[in-house]
Write an enzyme that holds these catalytic residues in place. Structure first.
Site, PDB file in Angstrom:
ATOM      1  N   ASP A  60       0.875  -1.174   0.000  1.00 23.77           N
ATOM      2  CA  ASP A  60       0.000   0.000   0.000  1.00 23.77           C
ATOM      3  C   ASP A  60       0.909   1.219   0.000  1.00 23.77           C
ATOM      4  O   ASP A  60       1.528   1.549   1.020  1.00 23.77           O
ATOM      5  CB  ASP A  60      -0.896  -0.015   1.238  1.00 23.77           C
ATOM      6  CG  ASP A  60      -1.849   1.178   1.287  1.00 23.77           C
ATOM      7  OD1 ASP A  60      -1.741   2.070   0.428  1.00 23.77           O
ATOM      8  OD2 ASP A  60      -2.696   1.217   2.204  1.00 23.77           O
ATOM      9  N   SER A 141      -2.418  13.573 -14.567  1.00 24.43           N
ATOM     10  CA  SER A 141      -3.759  13.604 -15.159  1.00 24.43           C
ATOM     11  C   SER A 141      -4.016  14.995 -15.720  1.00 24.43           C
ATOM     12  O   SER A 141      -3.406  15.976 -15.267  1.00 24.43           O
ATOM     13  CB  SER A 141      -4.810  13.280 -14.092  1.00 24.43           C
ATOM     14  OG  SER A 141      -6.125  13.534 -14.553  1.00 24.43           O
ATOM     15  N   TYR A 154      -9.290  14.749  -5.892  1.00 24.94           N
ATOM     16  CA  TYR A 154      -8.524  14.174  -6.997  1.00 24.94           C
ATOM     17  C   TYR A 154      -7.782  15.266  -7.765  1.00 24.94           C
ATOM     18  O   TYR A 154      -6.597  15.111  -8.089  1.00 24.94           O
ATOM     19  CB  TYR A 154      -9.459  13.404  -7.929  1.00 24.94           C
ATOM     20  CG  TYR A 154      -8.724  12.621  -8.988  1.00 24.94           C
ATOM     21  CD1 TYR A 154      -8.066  11.438  -8.674  1.00 24.94           C
ATOM     22  CD2 TYR A 154      -8.681  13.070 -10.307  1.00 24.94           C
ATOM     23  CE1 TYR A 154      -7.376  10.727  -9.642  1.00 24.94           C
ATOM     24  CE2 TYR A 154      -8.006  12.361 -11.279  1.00 24.94           C
ATOM     25  CZ  TYR A 154      -7.356  11.184 -10.946  1.00 24.94           C
ATOM     26  OH  TYR A 154      -6.665  10.484 -11.910  1.00 24.94           O
ATOM     27  N   LYS A 158      -3.671  15.630  -8.180  1.00 23.77           N
ATOM     28  CA  LYS A 158      -2.946  15.609  -9.448  1.00 23.77           C
ATOM     29  C   LYS A 158      -2.219  16.926  -9.710  1.00 23.77           C
ATOM     30  O   LYS A 158      -1.181  16.945 -10.394  1.00 23.77           O
ATOM     31  CB  LYS A 158      -3.902  15.263 -10.591  1.00 23.77           C
ATOM     32  CG  LYS A 158      -4.392  13.817 -10.529  1.00 23.77           C
ATOM     33  CD  LYS A 158      -3.232  12.811 -10.505  1.00 23.77           C
ATOM     34  CE  LYS A 158      -3.691  11.374 -10.515  1.00 23.77           C
ATOM     35  NZ  LYS A 158      -2.569  10.412 -10.527  1.00 23.77           N
TER      36      LYS A 158
END
Length: 246
Positions: A60, A141, A154, A158
């Site tokens: 992880d 991204s 998110y 990014k």
């Protein structure tokens, strides 16, 4: 292959999607590949046929103990990593307004997408510097370039990956270590299903609403292009979008 010989590659998030595809492409070229993911059984299922060409480990990347134990247990013959692809990512609970979501989900996204990249880079960059060779590829991204409604955590993660990658490139620009960010738009993988905690119908509906989406092979092609350049060439960023895009 026109680029440098990268003997050992390490890919996070290798059990599916972009990571799996890239690992298989590199293995097909004859590289040795360290494949990391949280799902060890899935890794063994996907890479069973590659034998001693792969090293599989359940890790992880957001968990400091998990990463440190992996690094400590990694056999010496696998330690000189030449290519690190920081691919593991998460958006569990995403695509909803910030205040409607769970703060634990938002923090988990940051931990995986940002802290995971930091931990892996910090573990393997020193060796690259000492050996005078190596390449780090982060999977960013288009969300690192522009925000969208429902993407607070998110998008933030990014943007952080983009900033981290740019900073590492500046810090290492006078060395032989190359730093690249590959920033794709939406890629059709199991990512949307994971976002919705296994709800396949919601994931299918998400992709159905898009004019088009990229494939894992599209992203793998970009990574391979970056690493195939001569040693004196560093591809800083590759931005990939489908020809039909919102």
């Amino acid at each position: 292959m026109s680029g440098p010989s990268l003997g050992i590659c390490l890919i996070t998030g290798a059990s599916s999607g972009i990571g799996q595809t890239l690992a298989q492409r590199l293995l097909g070229r004859g590289y040795r590949v360290i494949c990391l993911a949280r799902r060890e059984a899935r890794l063994r299922e996907v890479f069973a046929s590659f034998g001693e060409q792969v090293y599989l480990a359940a890790v992880d990347v957001a968990n400091t103990t998990s990463v440190s134990e992996f690094v400590r247990a990694l056999p010496s013959e696998w330690k000189p990593v030449d290519l690190l692809v920081a691919n593991a990512g998460s958006d569990v609970g995403g695509r909803r307004p910030f205040v409607d979501g769970d703060a634990n989900d938002w923090m988990s996204t940051i931990n995986t997408n940002v802290n995971g990249v930091i931990q892996m880079c910090h573990a393997f960059l020193p060796s690259m510097q000492q050996r005078g060779c190596g390449h780090v590829v982060t999977i960013g991204s288009t969300a690192g370039l522009r925000a969208y409604v429902g993407g607070a955590a998110y998008v933030a993660s990014k943007h952080a990956v983009k900033a981290l990658t740019e900073t590492l490139r500046l810090e290492l620009k006078n060395t032989a270590v190359r730093i690249t960010e590959v920033a794709p738009g939406t890629v059709q993988t199991g990512f949307a299903e994971a976002r919705h905690r296994g709800d396949r119908a919601r994931a299918d509906a998400f992709y159905a609403e898009l004019p088009a989406a990229l494939t894992p092979d599209d992203v793998a092609n970009a990574v391979l292009f970056a690493i195939d350049q001569p040693p004196h060439v560093n591809i800083g960023q590759i931005l990939i979008t489908p020809t039909l895009d919102k």
